[in-house]
Design an enzyme around this catalytic site. Structure first.
Site, PDB file in Angstrom:
ATOM      1  N   HIS A  22      60.982 -40.016  58.756  1.00  0.00           N
ATOM      2  CA  HIS A  22      60.861 -38.705  58.085  1.00  0.00           C
ATOM      3  C   HIS A  22      62.330 -38.450  57.835  1.00  0.00           C
ATOM      4  CE1 HIS A  22      59.976 -34.625  57.490  1.00  0.00           C
ATOM      5  NE2 HIS A  22      60.748 -34.133  58.167  1.00  0.00           N
ATOM      6  N   GLU A  23      63.348 -38.555  58.717  1.00  0.00           N
ATOM      7  CA  GLU A  23      64.630 -38.191  58.561  1.00  0.00           C
ATOM      8  C   GLU A  23      65.200 -39.302  57.269  1.00  0.00           C
ATOM      9  OE1 GLU A  23      65.740 -35.435  59.569  1.00  0.00           O
ATOM     10  OE2 GLU A  23      63.925 -35.191  60.823  1.00  0.00           O
ATOM     11  N   HIS A  71      64.699 -37.200  54.298  1.00  0.00           N
ATOM     12  CA  HIS A  71      65.195 -36.246  53.759  1.00  0.00           C
ATOM     13  C   HIS A  71      66.522 -36.945  52.978  1.00  0.00           C
ATOM     14  CE1 HIS A  71      63.484 -32.962  55.244  1.00  0.00           C
ATOM     15  NE2 HIS A  71      63.318 -33.373  56.320  1.00  0.00           N
ATOM     16  N   GLU A 123      60.206 -30.863  52.889  1.00  0.00           N
ATOM     17  CA  GLU A 123      59.416 -31.373  54.061  1.00  0.00           C
ATOM     18  C   GLU A 123      58.368 -32.195  53.546  1.00  0.00           C
ATOM     19  OE1 GLU A 123      60.513 -31.619  57.027  1.00  0.00           O
ATOM     20  OE2 GLU A 123      61.833 -29.803  57.289  1.00  0.00           O
TER      21      GLU A 123
END
Length: 280
Positions: free
Chosen positions: A148-149, A152, A200
């Site tokens: 997930h990071e 980003h 997100e």
């Protein structure tokens, strides 16, 4: 031979001057990708509108300065255990080739903090807390957060946020923003500002796909978020919008519709426990 009268000379000069002024005006009005080194940009001032167009090399150098400021700020300290740090980094590095920006030199760092949290800044810098590592049941769940990071970073979300913060602070002039202020904005974005709903969701999408391509069980991304939501008070990286339960439901839909054959790698709880033993 053609003779040019003084009137024609004047008109040609006037037209040439007008064309020059128009060219300069267009150049100033249009954001241009910078080809200068990041240190030239930072020390001489970078126009805010250029932030979205800096090169990967410039982004990595800026991320390195922000990382150093984060470490020097006293806001957190890194966990001092080579075995755990090396393990987390190995999980992250497995994800990198399957990510959407595999050419960045990623660094995965463990923050000594009981809070369940993770965050990233530009240029490949990812941070995960000891509390989150302990909250995960297996390697695939940890990988889902790191993915997930990475998502980003793939979406350049921190750079977009920095641009928005700088504009909100009135930094829109041609002189731009100096090094210290730019780095401070990056620190603020990393530690204090929540990502938008769109960012997100995009990071979830990137992370989910990266997880599957790396051979990890994508179901772990759903199970880990479900576990955290059931705890009652969601951790920081889930407490921002969009609603955590909505994210879980969206991920479940993605899992049901995934074109990638479901893998089962990373689901051994005993293997994971052995790898994070110093934290237990």
């Amino acid at each position: 031979m053609r003779f040019i009268t003084p009137g024609k000379i004047y008109r040609r000069f006037l037209y040439g001057l007008m064309a020059f002024v128009m060219t300069i005006g267009i150049g100033m009005a249009t954001p241009q990708p910078s080809h200068a080194g990041i240190f030239d940009l930072i020390f001489n001032g970078i126009r805010v509108y250029q932030l979205s167009n800096i090169s990967d090399r410039q982004e990595v150098q800026l991320g390195g300065q922000i990382n150093q400021q984060l470490l020097n700020s006293g806001e957190f300290r890194l966990y001092n255990n080579d075995a755990v740090t090396s393990y987390v980094n190995s999980v992250g590095q497995r994800l990198v080739p399957a990510s959407d920006r595999p050419n960045l030199p990623y660094r995965f760092q463990v923050v000594n903090d009981d809070a369940v949290n993770a965050f990233a800044t530009m240029g490949g810098y990812v941070y995960v807390t000891t509390g989150l590592i302990q909250a995960a049941s297996d390697e695939a769940e940890l990988a889902s957060v790191l993915g997930h990071e990475i998502g980003h970073i793939a979406g350049k979300h921190a750079l977009k946020q920095m641009r928005q913060v700088a504009i909100a602070q009135g930094i829109t002039g041609a002189l731009g923003v100096n090094r210290d202020r730019l780095v401070n904005i990056g620190v603020q974005v990393a530690l204090q500002l929540p990502a938008s709903r769109e960012d997100e969701y995009e990071a979830d999408q990137h992370g989910f796909e990266t997880l599957g391509r790396a051979g990890y069980a994508q179901s772990a991304m759903v199970s880990f978020m479900q576990k955290l939501v059931r705890r009652g008070s969601p951790p920081e990286f889930l407490s921002t919008h969009p609603n955590a339960q909505n994210r879980v439901e969206r991920l479940q839909t993605m899992l049901n519709e995934s074109a990638i054959a479901e893998a089962d790698d990373g689901l051994s709880e005993s293997a994971y426990t052995a790898n994070i033993q110093p934290l237990l």
